[in-house]
Structures are given as C-alpha cells and as structure tokens.
Design a protein around this motif. Sequence first.
Motif: not given
Length: 294
Positions: A18-27
């Motif tokens: 798996t890859e998690l493309h985390r975005a700062h502030g994304a809810e």
Amino acid sequence: MRPEIAVLDIQGQYRVYTELHRAHGAEKTIILINGSLATTASFAQTVRNLHPQFNVVLYDQPYAGKSKPHNRQERLLSKETEAHILLELIEHFRADHVMSFSWGGACTLLALAHQPRLVQKAIVSSFSPVINEPMRDYLERGCQYLAACDRYQVGNLVNDTIGKHLPSLFKRFNYRHVSSLDSHEYAQMHFHINQVLDHDLARALKAARNIDIPVLFINGERDEYTTVEDARQFSQHVGRSQFSVIRDAGHFLDMEHKAACEATRSAMLGFLKPVVREPRQRYTPVQGQHALAI
C-alpha cells in the motif's frame, strides 16, 4: 512528499503493498482500486487530481505489482476475495471514499454491498453493467491470448481496443508493462474473464442493490467498450446513482488528453467536494505510468 509505504497482512492470508499519499490538512481519505493487471503506477495522474484535497491510498492486488514478492501465488483470487481485501483496507485506513477504474468496479460494487460503515461516497469509472459486442469480442480474444501466454498479442490487443485513444507514450508503457508480467498474472486475468463471460457480472449487480450511498459513474463519450448509454443502466441497480460523461474521451479518461484530464478532475471533485471550486492543475503525462486495465 513521498508516500507512506506499508505491506499489510490481510487475515493472515495475503500481503498487500500500500501507498498512503498523506495531505496536510485533508479531512477525508479515498482508496483507489485498479483495473485488472494494473498496478499503483496506473493512478499517477489520478493522484495528482485528488491530492492534496484528500489523503489518497493506492494498493496492489496480492498477485500484482509490488505485492507479488510477498505472496506465494498458490491460488487464483475471485472478485469476492478482492472485495474482502478492499473492505479490510477501508477499515485500516478509515477511508471515507473509494474510487475504481474499469474492472476494479466489480470488486468495488461487491464491497460496497456490505455497506462498510465508514464509506460515504464512491466513484466507479469506465465500467458498465453490460457486456456489449465490442467488449465481448475484446474479452474473448483476450482470453485466447492469455491462455497461450502470448505477450505480444495481449499488448497489442489492449492498445488497439480500449487503449486506442491513449497518447503513444502511454501505449508504449502499456506494451512494456504487459510483456513483463508473470504467467500467474495472465492466469489470474484468464480466470476473471471466464467468470465475466459466464455471467458472473450478474452477481455483482444483484449485490449492488444493497448499496446505500451515493455512487458516481464516470464514462468517456468515445468509449465503445463501457459506453455512456450502457453505464446508465446502473440506475436500475444502484439506488443513489449519478452519472458524468467526459466529452471526447475513451476508456482511459484522465490519461488521454488535457481536456479529458481536467473534466475528469472536475467531475470527481464536484461529486466528492461539491461546495469547493478547485484551481485547475496542469496535465502532464507521468513517467512510469501504466494504463493497462483489461
């Protein structure tokens, strides 16, 4: 920012990259489901369209991509098994949304029929409840070439049919991707095609009647294989269905040209975040992206 990579154990039976493309502030978090034989690389452009508005999760099926080295490939996977893997990933990543491409729509509908408690909306792209004549011809020829493990013919078949509107660069990626697949991946796809040709799709459609969330179906205006008209028949199976047509686009939507990319992005964000107007992003073919989805 580099994605967060993990190989997850699914019920002690499968290991899933798996890859998690985390975005700062994304809810919200959205999971993307590949078409058959595709890998996480197939969604490079889609990630650009959804991130950083969302945290975006990609994964490879146990028999494909970067999951392959972690699994023994001792048995073929049904769409029901793929649906249960997706349900596990939804729980693990606490996903609010899912989005599928092409034949990934089958396991997605099966998963959504279980009414996962966290999922609020779903997008199903380039999928149809009908096996029309062009699609049947494509599947039957594909079945023949896969059984013979004829890499040359499989690669050309994809590019000459569902991939015919792709830029030449992506067609080269497709061919290179197909020609490097392992024989068990061909066997897996052969198994799925036989299921579909034996009317297995009806099982997913029957299950779809249990889906209780809004589902957006996106199809390309020029797609002869999963047509706009055929896709609208999902309204008979999914109670809260919505539809979007990408003009001058074939099966691969956001990969085919800039206008189709922007229209696909607008349709996705308009459905998932209807009160937000997002700026346009420049369309750039992504190096290493594969478009294959049989």
